[in-house]
Design a protein around this motif. Structure first.
Motif: not given
Length: 646
Positions: A162-165, A169-172, A176-182, A185-192
């Motif tokens: 939820a913090d990543h979301q 700037g994404a809605p809670l 589930p389709a809206q949560w791809y970016g979060a 980010r959860y992966s912890g990866a620094a590269d895309e």
């Protein structure tokens, strides 16, 4: 592998007897009983509390841990619980296993011994993952609870998502389709590329669904959402770097970048840190060798980029499964400690520790590793079995003097059965009840053998009970019998229960010829002796496995066993010194049987100069059979034995 900081203490006979009795009370242990729905309810409660779709929470958790709690023990990258909340404070100092003073990773008699010194390194700091600390801030839950209490851990993971979301700037949203970016980010990866690959795999899990019973007995289910297509429009807000360019040899479905190992001349006519070759044109790749690093990912990359160090083909990162390729698969890495195997293998280093500081490997790394191995096996036509997909601990010593120093990674906590499921080659029964061979196949979660040596500061301390692919082998069909002996590993002593000692162990996927059966006990031929293991009908640890069996030719009292399949002296051209064919110290006597792994022609790759034009492959007329002789594979001259089906 053997860590200088974690060598087992020697124990007397009385102590070993006590250890044996202790082992009886620990192995095997079924998962603890759990109320149906408890873990499922924990996911539902956390999802509702932090307004995260339950499918997203379950998908992320599955890719991290397969929903297992692992008894509060850290992963090989210091992640805790079902959500793999990472705590850098739990990371121990590391010594890369190629720094061992007892093994030359190159393993080539034609060159002076190369024992690289990587030294010890402190745990990483700075940008190292500390998601457990952030989860504590977001939830107010104690750090100890986030480590050890699965429900608290799941609540912390949901808070992080939820913090990543929100930061994106994404809605809670409940979509589930809206949560791809979060998720990325959860992966912890620094590269895309790595972040995308992790998120893509999570959404693959969500689309397919999953159901299993966890290591502590909880039934958890993720209902499939086959039509789910995630929205990737906010990924550019993550501020991730582009991967390093390079033509990597990886499937497109995983994150992979090119971080080359140097091929460089060094003073004194030496060079590093690998050999140029033309595989598979000049020689076939027969093996893929699975290692763990005994080091952290960033430090491992530093080591492989040192021209005075040694090399391997790929390094895999634990937290997200990201892969770095260092040398082309056509070239030969210095990684396995046996030149014959090096010349015919591809080496994969997995971030993690055999035991020190971690007891389990992430699902993300298992999955990307399996995809890579499946890709490489198809490319090089390598069979997907334990005779060709080797652990470093299955690679034999080259001559009697090198046997004792060979490595033990990836160790007893690597889940070979799960790995082969992911490879698409499950470890299945192939024979009937009268089959003359068996495949070791314990239930990983329920099989919790006794080990000591996981605590570097006190190597005699018992390791916390944990699922394992390994079983103990004994001299007699009784639970208090001594472990079988390995005269190569322990020339003057007994096998030990150290987590770093494979002398009396067999592991999932290995095939052995049956030597005897008595009641609930089965004996296999192992290092020239009968080795007994408990195999009751209610808790089988081996399954019938039909295949080819190797026995001495009639009239032969014993057959030499070798650690490499080199050609006869007459096969070497002028200017190429013949390599001595030296038998190992073991005995393969009449009446014994061992399973066939592969047929090998005598072959030697001569590469002792920086100029690859002067490298050559020598082939002879000698044929060898690779056999499962102990925990390691070994070779016999085909002219000394006969094959039967059993």
């Amino acid at each position: 592998m053997r860590l200088r900081s974690a060598r087992p203490r020697r124990h007397g006979a009385a102590a070993l007897a006590a250890v044996a009795l202790a082992a009886l009370t620990i192995s095997p242990v079924p998962p603890a009983a759990a109320s149906a729905g408890d873990r499922q309810r924990a996911y539902a409660d956390a999802a509702r509390t932090h307004k995260v779709p339950q499918s997203v929470l379950l998908g992320v958790s599955f890719l991290e841990s397969r929903w297992d709690a692992n008894r509060g023990l850290p992963s090989t990258s210091a992640g805790f619980g079902p959500m793999h909340l990472t705590d850098a404070a739990a990371l121990p100092p590391a010594v890369h296993h190629h720094s061992s003073p007892t093994e030359d990773p190159r393993g080539d008699d034609a060159r002076r011994t190369k024992v690289p010194s990587g030294g010890s390194a402190p745990p990483p700091t700075g940008d190292s993952p500390r998601t457990l600390e952030r989860a504590a801030e977001l939830t107010g839950l104690p750090r100890d609870a986030l480590r050890a209490d699965p429900a608290a851990n799941i609540m912390g993971g949901a808070a992080l998502l939820a913090d990543h979301q929100r930061r994106l700037g994404a809605p809670l949203s409940d979509d589930p389709a809206q949560w791809y970016g979060a998720v990325a980010r959860y992966s912890g990866a620094a590269d895309e590329g790595a972040a995308r690959a992790f998120a893509d795999e999570v959404y693959t899990v969500i689309r397919q669904g999953a159901a299993r019973t966890t290591d502590d007995g909880h039934a958890v289910r993720l209902a499939p959402l086959p039509g789910l297509n995630p929205l990737r429009d906010r990924l550019d807000r993550l501020g991730l770097r582009e991967p390093r360019p390079g033509e990597v040899e990886c499937p497109r479905t995983i994150s992979c970048e090119w971080i080359p190992a140097p091929y460089q001349e060094l003073p004194g006519g030496d060079y590093g840190n690998h050999d140029k070759a033309r595989r598979p044109v000049d020689q076939k790749v027969e093996y893929i060798v699975i290692h763990d690093t005994e080091e952290y990912y960033d430090r491992t990359l530093e080591l492989v980029q040192n021209p005075e160090y040694v090399s391997w083909h790929y390094t895999l990162r634990s937290q997200d499964g990201h892969i770095a390729q260092h040398i082309r698969t056509k070239d030969v890495g210095w990684h396995a400690g046996n030149w014959y195997v090096n010349a015919k293998s591809i080496g994969l280093e997995h971030e993690g520790f055999l035991a020190q500081g971690g007891a389990w490997y992430t699902e993300a790394m298992y999955r990307t590793s399996a995809k890579l191995v499946r890709h490489l096996a198809k490319l090089h036509r390598i069979p997907l079995d334990r005779a060709h997909i080797l652990g470093h601990d299955n690679v034999p010593g080259t001559v009697p003097g090198t046997v004792q120093g060979m490595h033990e990674d990836p160790g007893p906590y690597w889940d070979w059965a799960h790995y082969f499921d992911l490879l698409g080659a499950p470890l299945r029964q192939t024979g009937g009840p009268r089959a003359e061979s068996v495949m070791i196949r314990p239930d990983y979660e329920g099989n919790r053998p006794y080990f000591y040596g996981c605590v570097p500061s006190d190597p005699a301390t018992a390791c916390p009970p944990h699922g394992s692919a390994a079983i103990w082998l004994r001299t007699e069909p009784r639970p208090d019998a001594p472990l079988v002996k390995d005269i190569g590993k322990h020339p003057t002593g007994d096998s030990t229960y150290s987590v770093y000692d494979h002398s009396a162990r067999a592991s999932s996927g290995q095939r052995y010829a049956v030597a005897d059966r008595q009641g609930d006990w089965t004996a296999i031929w192992y290092l020239g002796q009968k080795a007994w293991f408990n195999d009751p009908p209610r808790a089988r640890v081996a399954i019938p496995s039909r295949g080819l069996i190797v026995t001495p030719k009639p009239g032969r009292a014993t057959v030499p066993v070798y650690g490499r399949a080199f050609p006869e002296p007459e096969a070497y051209p002028p200017g190429v010194p013949p390599q001595e064919i030296v038998p190992l110290q073991y005995t393969f006597a009449a009446g014994q049987k061992y399973t066939l792994g592969r047929v090998a022609g005598g072959e030697y790759f001569r590469a002792v100069t920086f100029d690859p034009e002067r490298h050559t492959v020598v082939r002879g007329k000698l044929r060898y059979y690779q056999i499962q002789f102990g925990h390691r594979v070994m070779f016999v001259n085909a002219d000394d034995v006969v094959l039967t089906i059993g």
